[in-house]
Design an enzyme around this catalytic site. Structure first.
Site, mmCIF file in Angstrom:
data_model
loop_
_atom_site.group_PDB
_atom_site.id
_atom_site.type_symbol
_atom_site.label_atom_id
_atom_site.label_comp_id
_atom_site.label_asym_id
_atom_site.label_seq_id
_atom_site.Cartn_x
_atom_site.Cartn_y
_atom_site.Cartn_z
ATOM 1 N N SER A 1 0.826 -1.211 0.000
ATOM 2 C CA SER A 1 0.000 0.000 0.000
ATOM 3 C C SER A 1 0.857 1.256 0.000
ATOM 4 C CB SER A 1 -0.907 0.012 1.235
ATOM 5 O OG SER A 1 -1.542 1.272 1.358
ATOM 6 N N TYR B 1 -3.445 5.368 -4.620
ATOM 7 C CA TYR B 1 -4.784 5.956 -4.482
ATOM 8 C C TYR B 1 -5.018 6.928 -5.640
ATOM 9 C CZ TYR B 1 -5.402 4.149 0.218
ATOM 10 O OH TYR B 1 -5.582 3.323 1.284
ATOM 11 N N THR C 1 -6.513 2.127 -6.640
ATOM 12 C CA THR C 1 -7.694 1.947 -5.800
ATOM 13 C C THR C 1 -8.704 3.028 -6.161
ATOM 14 O OG1 THR C 1 -6.411 0.926 -4.062
ATOM 15 C CG2 THR C 1 -8.494 1.918 -3.398
ATOM 16 N N LYS D 1 -8.766 -1.437 -8.890
ATOM 17 C CA LYS D 1 -9.331 -2.091 -7.699
ATOM 18 C C LYS D 1 -10.544 -1.324 -7.190
ATOM 19 C CE LYS D 1 -7.949 -3.542 -2.997
ATOM 20 N NZ LYS D 1 -8.514 -2.594 -2.032
ATOM 21 N N HIS E 1 -13.716 -3.090 -0.781
ATOM 22 C CA HIS E 1 -12.806 -2.596 0.252
ATOM 23 C C HIS E 1 -13.073 -3.293 1.598
ATOM 24 C CE1 HIS E 1 -9.899 0.912 0.149
ATOM 25 N NE2 HIS E 1 -9.817 0.590 1.425
HETATM 26 C C1 FNR Z 1 -7.571 -2.069 3.752
HETATM 27 N N1 FNR Z 1 -7.802 -1.968 2.379
HETATM 28 C C2 FNR Z 1 -7.015 -1.114 1.624
HETATM 29 N N2 FNR Z 1 -7.163 -1.075 0.271
HETATM 30 C C3 FNR Z 1 -6.363 -0.299 -0.495
HETATM 31 O O1 FNR Z 1 -6.527 -0.304 -1.708
HETATM 32 N N3 FNR Z 1 -5.385 0.456 0.094
HETATM 33 C C4 FNR Z 1 -5.165 0.464 1.430
HETATM 34 O O2 FNR Z 1 -4.247 1.125 1.931
HETATM 35 C C5 FNR Z 1 -6.032 -0.313 2.244
HETATM 36 N N4 FNR Z 1 -5.891 -0.311 3.609
HETATM 37 C C6 FNR Z 1 -6.617 -1.204 4.367
HETATM 38 C C7 FNR Z 1 -6.391 -1.302 5.734
HETATM 39 C C8 FNR Z 1 -7.058 -2.249 6.496
HETATM 40 C C9 FNR Z 1 -6.786 -2.325 7.964
HETATM 41 C C10 FNR Z 1 -7.989 -3.135 5.868
HETATM 42 C C11 FNR Z 1 -8.704 -4.200 6.659
HETATM 43 C C12 FNR Z 1 -8.233 -3.033 4.525
HETATM 44 C C13 FNR Z 1 -8.783 -2.883 1.713
HETATM 45 C C14 FNR Z 1 -8.124 -4.197 1.319
HETATM 46 O O3 FNR Z 1 -7.183 -4.006 0.290
HETATM 47 C C15 FNR Z 1 -9.141 -5.224 0.822
HETATM 48 O O4 FNR Z 1 -9.883 -4.698 -0.255
HETATM 49 C C16 FNR Z 1 -10.120 -5.730 1.892
HETATM 50 O O5 FNR Z 1 -9.494 -5.791 3.156
HETATM 51 C C17 FNR Z 1 -10.636 -7.116 1.510
HETATM 52 O O6 FNR Z 1 -11.527 -7.631 2.433
HETATM 53 P P1 FNR Z 1 -11.120 -8.665 3.614
HETATM 54 O O7 FNR Z 1 -10.199 -9.697 3.010
HETATM 55 O O8 FNR Z 1 -10.446 -7.854 4.674
HETATM 56 O O9 FNR Z 1 -12.423 -9.220 4.041
#
Ligand code: FNR
Length: 364
Positions: A117, A140, A166, A237, A261
């Site tokens: 990330s 982002y 994203t 994404k 997300h």
């Molecule tokens: C995320 N997610 C996320 N997505 C992204 O594109 N950039 C990011 O920095 C983050 N940061 C982030 C932090 C935390 C703590 C979580 C839980 C999630 C979303 C992540 O990439 C993903 O789409 C989801 O977490 C998928 O769902 P599950 O596997 O957590 O159920």
């Protein structure tokens, strides 16, 4: 009187992802636990992701020679040992001092791909040096154009193999647990990638950091420019409709990442597994498809592959492992998913992750 139940706190004691999740809840301060485990508003979408997997059953085939099942495949033409991706997530040092480097070492050891990330707490160059598994870099929709250039150049130089844009953070979702907790970054945890490039980011809440960079004005028209910054394939994404999947392909996306997300952005968005097939149909083989949201079991991975995903990503799972056991914990949860997938393939008569038949899955 029966003995009190001992919580399996050590990775070696974990039998499944739920054990790691329980251990993480104990290990983390409540506000940090809520930041990982929570979703937006009523958390309907977050729960719907899991429910969509539970509604699908597997139709196993018997008396197939499954003495050698194949979990290796390719992603964007590069070989991977296992079609699992660590989804991008922010601030791994907030969960454990091993941070992003620990998660990446764990992913590499198990043969999973890691998406790092841009909101990470370890500079992307440092993460890249920690291991040699396949890695993608996440962007982002940034406010300042200069941000794309500096990140894309650094990611390409550090051997990241794709860029993941994203698209679903036009504004941060209303995560009410964080609002109630007045969630702020703990002392010593920094948004290392942003700070290194842009001085003067405000201290304080994670939201403030992100709001400082998120650009709600980005549109499909900006994709060509982002793509022009490097030769790296672009993954979009946060796609949740057939319409947007088609637009992503038309604008040159090499892969579509079906995601809500983890239910952290728009509540009432559909469960990802429920919309996977309409997206597969719309894309019609013109791009690869990744799915995330609610994946906690090897059988979940198999269901998503049967419905047309090329690979599956996990967001919270590696963070639970990391929080409770550092690199060893992240490795343990990812290895469990690999073992569960192998077991499920054998019990279903599926020989290769690259050819999981649609007929394997039925809706309960
Ligand atoms: C995320 N997610 C996320 N997505 C992204 O594109 N950039 C990011 O920095 C983050 N940061 C982030 C932090 C935390 C703590 C979580 C839980 C999630 C979303 C992540 O990439 C993903 O789409 C989801 O977490 C998928 O769902 P599950 O596997 O957590 O159920």
């Amino acid at each position: 009187m029966s003995a009190p139940v001992q919580l399996p706190t050590h990775p070696a004691q974990w039998i499944n992802v739920a054990d790691a999740e329980a251990a993480a809840k104990v290990a983390l301060p409540p506000a940090i636990w809520d930041y990982i485990a929570g979703g937006a508003e009523d958390e309907q979408t977050m729960h719907a992701n899991r429910a969509a997997f539970a509604r699908r059953l597997l139709r196993p085939r018997m008396l197939v020679d499954v003495s050698a099942v194949e979990t290796a495949t390719t992603l964007l033409d590069a070989p991977v040992a296992f079609p699992l991706i660590v989804a991008p997530s922010s601030l791994h040092r907030m969960y454990h001092p091993d941070g992003e480097a620990g998660t990446y070492r764990a992913a590499s050891r198990v043969g999973a791909l890691m998406t790092v990330s841009s909101a990470g707490s370890t500079p992307l160059e440092e993460v890249a040096q920690a291991a040699d598994g396949m890695r993608w870099f996440q962007l982002y929709c940034f406010r300042e154009r200069a941000m794309y250039g500096t990140f894309v150049e650094a990611a390409a130089a550090a051997g990241y193999r794709a860029l993941v844009l994203t698209a679903d953070v036009q504004i941060l979702g209303r995560r009410e647990r964080d609002m109630r907790n007045n969630f702020v970054l703990p002392a010593g945890v920094r948004m290392a990638n942003f700070e290194r490039r842009f001085a003067g980011l405000p201290d304080g809440t994670a939201h403030a950091h992100l709001m400082n960079v998120a650009n709600p004005a980005i549109t499909w028209d900006d994709l060509a420019w982002i793509r022009s910054l490097s030769d790296l394939p672009l993954v979009v994404k946060g796609i949740l409709t057939a319409e947007d999947a088609r637009l992503a392909v038309e604008h040159g996306a090499a892969a579509i990442w079906v995601s809500n997300h983890g239910g952290r952005q728009l509540d009432c968005a559909p469960a990802t597994l429920d919309i996977l097939e309409e997206i597969v149909e719309a894309v019609d083989g013109r791009a690869e498809i990744v799915l995330d949201g609610g994946v906690r079991r090897g059988t979940d991975i198999l269901k998503a592959l049967a419905l047309g995903a090329r690979a599956v990503a996990v967001g919270r799972v590696p963070l639970y492992g990391l929080a409770a056991g550092g690199e060893a914990g992240a490795f343990a949860v990812l290895e469990m998913l690999r073992n569960e997938l192998q077991t499920a393939m054998m019990l279903c008569g599926v020989l290769s992750v690259a050819s999981v038949p649609r007929s394997l899955v039925k809706t309960a």
